[in-house]
Design a protein around this motif. Structure first.
Motif, PDB file in Angstrom:
ATOM      1  N   ASN A  44       0.828  -1.204   0.000  1.00 42.49           N
ATOM      2  CA  ASN A  44       0.000   0.000   0.000  1.00 42.49           C
ATOM      3  C   ASN A  44       0.866   1.259   0.000  1.00 42.49           C
ATOM      4  N   ALA A  45       2.119   1.145  -0.468  1.00 38.30           N
ATOM      5  CA  ALA A  45       3.061   2.260  -0.430  1.00 38.30           C
ATOM      6  C   ALA A  45       2.571   3.465  -1.229  1.00 38.30           C
ATOM      7  N   SER A  46       1.750   3.241  -2.252  1.00 33.72           N
ATOM      8  CA  SER A  46       1.240   4.341  -3.082  1.00 33.72           C
ATOM      9  C   SER A  46      -0.035   4.955  -2.517  1.00 33.72           C
ATOM     10  N   GLY A  47      -0.561   4.362  -1.446  1.00 31.81           N
ATOM     11  CA  GLY A  47      -1.825   4.827  -0.869  1.00 31.81           C
ATOM     12  C   GLY A  47      -2.970   3.882  -1.142  1.00 31.81           C
ATOM     13  N   THR A  48      -2.837   3.045  -2.168  1.00 29.04           N
ATOM     14  CA  THR A  48      -3.801   1.983  -2.458  1.00 29.04           C
ATOM     15  C   THR A  48      -3.025   0.690  -2.656  1.00 29.04           C
ATOM     16  N   TRP A  49      -3.723  -0.418  -2.575  1.00 31.43           N
ATOM     17  CA  TRP A  49      -3.061  -1.701  -2.725  1.00 31.43           C
ATOM     18  C   TRP A  49      -2.672  -1.943  -4.182  1.00 31.43           C
ATOM     19  N   VAL A  50      -1.375  -2.211  -4.382  1.00 27.12           N
ATOM     20  CA  VAL A  50      -0.839  -2.554  -5.702  1.00 27.12           C
ATOM     21  C   VAL A  50      -0.304  -3.971  -5.626  1.00 27.12           C
ATOM     22  N   ILE A  51      -0.696  -4.792  -6.603  1.00 25.23           N
ATOM     23  CA  ILE A  51      -0.358  -6.217  -6.585  1.00 25.23           C
ATOM     24  C   ILE A  51       0.545  -6.552  -7.757  1.00 25.23           C
ATOM     25  N   GLN A  52       1.571  -7.346  -7.478  1.00 26.63           N
ATOM     26  CA  GLN A  52       2.505  -7.776  -8.523  1.00 26.63           C
ATOM     27  C   GLN A  52       2.691  -9.285  -8.446  1.00 26.63           C
ATOM     28  N   THR A  53       3.010  -9.879  -9.582  1.00 27.16           N
ATOM     29  CA  THR A  53       3.411 -11.287  -9.619  1.00 27.16           C
ATOM     30  C   THR A  53       4.937 -11.334  -9.589  1.00 27.16           C
ATOM     31  N   VAL A  54       5.467 -12.042  -8.598  1.00 23.65           N
ATOM     32  CA  VAL A  54       6.914 -12.131  -8.417  1.00 23.65           C
ATOM     33  C   VAL A  54       7.482 -13.321  -9.174  1.00 23.65           C
ATOM     34  N   ASP A  55       6.816 -14.477  -9.077  1.00 24.99           N
ATOM     35  CA  ASP A  55       7.283 -15.693  -9.738  1.00 24.99           C
ATOM     36  C   ASP A  55       6.064 -16.537 -10.077  1.00 24.99           C
ATOM     37  N   SER A  56       6.073 -17.109 -11.266  1.00 28.10           N
ATOM     38  CA  SER A  56       4.964 -17.955 -11.715  1.00 28.10           C
ATOM     39  C   SER A  56       5.448 -19.396 -11.823  1.00 28.10           C
ATOM     40  N   LEU A  57       4.910 -20.249 -10.965  1.00 28.92           N
ATOM     41  CA  LEU A  57       5.307 -21.656 -10.972  1.00 28.92           C
ATOM     42  C   LEU A  57       4.181 -22.563 -11.435  1.00 28.92           C
ATOM     43  N   GLY A  58       2.950 -22.080 -11.392  1.00 28.64           N
ATOM     44  CA  GLY A  58       1.833 -22.884 -11.854  1.00 28.64           C
ATOM     45  C   GLY A  58       1.213 -23.765 -10.804  1.00 28.64           C
ATOM     46  N   TYR A  59       1.654 -23.613  -9.562  1.00 28.37           N
ATOM     47  CA  TYR A  59       1.090 -24.396  -8.466  1.00 28.37           C
ATOM     48  C   TYR A  59       1.278 -23.616  -7.170  1.00 28.37           C
ATOM     49  N   ILE A  60       0.672 -24.102  -6.104  1.00 30.13           N
ATOM     50  CA  ILE A  60       0.724 -23.402  -4.822  1.00 30.13           C
ATOM     51  C   ILE A  60       2.176 -23.238  -4.380  1.00 30.13           C
ATOM     52  N   ILE A  61       2.518 -22.042  -3.951  1.00 31.80           N
ATOM     53  CA  ILE A  61       3.876 -21.743  -3.479  1.00 31.80           C
ATOM     54  C   ILE A  61       3.826 -21.591  -1.962  1.00 31.80           C
ATOM     55  N   PRO A  62       4.381 -22.550  -1.227  1.00 34.56           N
ATOM     56  CA  PRO A  62       4.287 -22.506   0.232  1.00 34.56           C
ATOM     57  C   PRO A  62       5.544 -21.915   0.890  1.00 34.56           C
ATOM     58  N   ASP A  63       5.455 -21.821   2.222  1.00 29.83           N
ATOM     59  CA  ASP A  63       6.616 -21.506   3.062  1.00 29.83           C
ATOM     60  C   ASP A  63       7.264 -20.184   2.661  1.00 29.83           C
ATOM     61  N   ILE A  64       6.439 -19.127   2.648  1.00 27.10           N
ATOM     62  CA  ILE A  64       6.862 -17.800   2.202  1.00 27.10           C
ATOM     63  C   ILE A  64       7.214 -16.945   3.414  1.00 27.10           C
ATOM     64  N   SER A  65       8.295 -16.165   3.274  1.00 29.08           N
ATOM     65  CA  SER A  65       8.676 -15.213   4.320  1.00 29.08           C
ATOM     66  C   SER A  65       9.192 -13.945   3.650  1.00 29.08           C
ATOM     67  N   ILE A  66       8.895 -12.785   4.234  1.00 24.82           N
ATOM     68  CA  ILE A  66       9.263 -11.503   3.638  1.00 24.82           C
ATOM     69  C   ILE A  66      10.020 -10.649   4.640  1.00 24.82           C
ATOM     70  N   ALA A  67      10.971  -9.830   4.124  1.00 23.27           N
ATOM     71  CA  ALA A  67      11.715  -8.891   4.954  1.00 23.27           C
ATOM     72  C   ALA A  67      12.046  -7.662   4.124  1.00 23.27           C
ATOM     73  N   ILE A  68      12.264  -6.532   4.801  1.00 23.55           N
ATOM     74  CA  ILE A  68      12.563  -5.256   4.157  1.00 23.55           C
ATOM     75  C   ILE A  68      13.942  -4.789   4.612  1.00 23.55           C
ATOM     76  N   ASP A  69      14.777  -4.328   3.679  1.00 18.51           N
ATOM     77  CA  ASP A  69      16.106  -3.871   4.061  1.00 18.51           C
ATOM     78  C   ASP A  69      16.106  -2.376   4.379  1.00 18.51           C
ATOM     79  N   SER A  70      17.295  -1.817   4.651  1.00 17.03           N
ATOM     80  CA  SER A  70      17.399  -0.422   5.084  1.00 17.03           C
ATOM     81  C   SER A  70      17.017   0.572   3.991  1.00 17.03           C
ATOM     82  N   LEU A  71      17.036   0.130   2.732  1.00 17.75           N
ATOM     83  CA  LEU A  71      16.635   0.975   1.601  1.00 17.75           C
ATOM     84  C   LEU A  71      15.196   0.715   1.176  1.00 17.75           C
ATOM     85  N   ASP A  72      14.471  -0.057   1.985  1.00 17.58           N
ATOM     86  CA  ASP A  72      13.078  -0.429   1.736  1.00 17.58           C
ATOM     87  C   ASP A  72      12.906  -1.338   0.526  1.00 17.58           C
ATOM     88  N   ASN A  73      13.956  -2.035   0.153  1.00 17.16           N
ATOM     89  CA  ASN A  73      13.835  -3.084  -0.843  1.00 17.16           C
ATOM     90  C   ASN A  73      13.228  -4.328  -0.196  1.00 17.16           C
TER      91      ASN A  73
END
Length: 311
Positions: A44-73
């Motif tokens: 929601n960094a732009s003020g509204t929810w923006v959705i992106q596809t990161v990787d397309s595997l064609g099946y359920i992708i489990p065991d996901i974890s997210i982190a943000i670095d000091s530059l907000d990457n």
């Protein structure tokens, strides 16, 4: 607002499994999740929810974890459950880039990988590697991966255990991991933050000293070269001839020495008779590799100049 407010972030198909959330330096929200066979990302960094596809595997992708670095990457770890790979994705370059972190196992990254970022923006991932062998059939290990060297390096932290892992980085960039011991039903903890004790000099020869006299003090610097606090217990003399030596100044006993810190011990040699004598300064600490550090002391007692002086 003071009360719970809920929003629908994504409703395009069957989405929202294996979610993970992180907040950047501006308090924007970042969510990674599985949806419609893709690894998805929403912010929601732009003020509204923006959705992106990161990787397309064609099946359920489990065991996901997210982190943000000091530059907000954004950095995401996840599992390709059909190729048996632990994978990683980041938008640090401006576009999404994916990499394979580890594929050396039967089921790599199962039961929740976890990701964390250190002060230098290096990535650290803990995960479970479920493998097959001809002896034990199936066994799993707690594993750890980092790109701190510029390439992915993996290590086994604990054998036969490591489900449901979580990872955190402290202010000194030491790694801390919690995980489940499925064999004993225990919560376990692992860290690479350990103290390391050293002495300079590591030994000392007082040379020749007249009996019933004392040498000048020898100074020993006790240092913590590890990356966790060094807790020193007792400092004492031990060995074959402790009574020919003495500790005159002990600035180390019952001290906690921070990483890169040090303290001082002084000792003297006071022979009561002729001969060569040896003893040890013993230093107890919480160094797991050297719980009792010994400094060897040597000295030789010699006759004085008085003719009637006996042995």
């Amino acid at each position: 607002s003071g009360t719970w407010v809920t929003q629908t972030v994504d409703s395009a198909g069957r989405v929202g499994r294996y979610t993970s959330i992180a907040i950047d330096s501006l308090d924007n929200v970042h969510i990674s999740y599985s949806g419609n066979g893709d690894l998805k990302y929403a912010t929601n960094a732009s003020g509204t929810w923006v959705i992106q596809t990161v990787d397309s595997l064609g099946y359920i992708i489990p065991d996901i974890s997210i982190a943000i670095d000091s530059l907000d990457n954004v950095h995401i770890s996840y599992r390709d459950q059909y190729k048996f790979e632990l994978k990683y994705a980041t938008n640090a370059s401006g576009t999404w880039v994916t990499q394979t972190v580890d594929s050396a196992g039967y089921v790599v990254g199962r039961y929740a990988s976890a990701i964390a970022i250190d002060s230098l923006d290096n990535v650290h991932i803990s995960y479970y590697d479920y493998d097959y062998n001809s002896i034990d059939k199936y066994d799993g290990n707690l594993k750890y991966a980092t790109n701190a060297s510029g390439t992915w390096v993996t290590q086994t932290v604990d054998s036969y255990e490591g489900m449901s892992t979580s990872i955190a980085i402290d202010s000194l960039d030491n790694v801390h991991i919690s995980y489940y011991d499925s064999t004993n039903g225990d919560l376990k903890y692992a860290t690479n933050a350990v103290p390391e004790i050293s002495a300079s000099p590591a030994s000392y020869d007082f040379g020749s000293v007249q009996k019933r006299k004392s040498s000048p003090p020898a100074t020993f610097t006790i240092s913590n070269t590890g990356n966790a606090d060094l807790v020193i217990g007792s400092v004492y003399l031990t060995g074959p001839n402790p009574y020919q030596f003495s500790i005159e100044n002990d600035n180390c006993s019952s001290r906690t020495i921070a990483s890169s810190g040090s303290c001082i011990i002084e000792a003297i040699f006071s022979p009561t008779k002729k001969g060569t004598f040896n003893t040890l300064i013993g230093i107890d600490s919480n160094d797991p590799d050297t719980p009792a550090l010994n400094i060897e002391l040597t000295g030789t007692g010699v006759m004085g100049h008085m003719r009637n002086e006996g042995d």
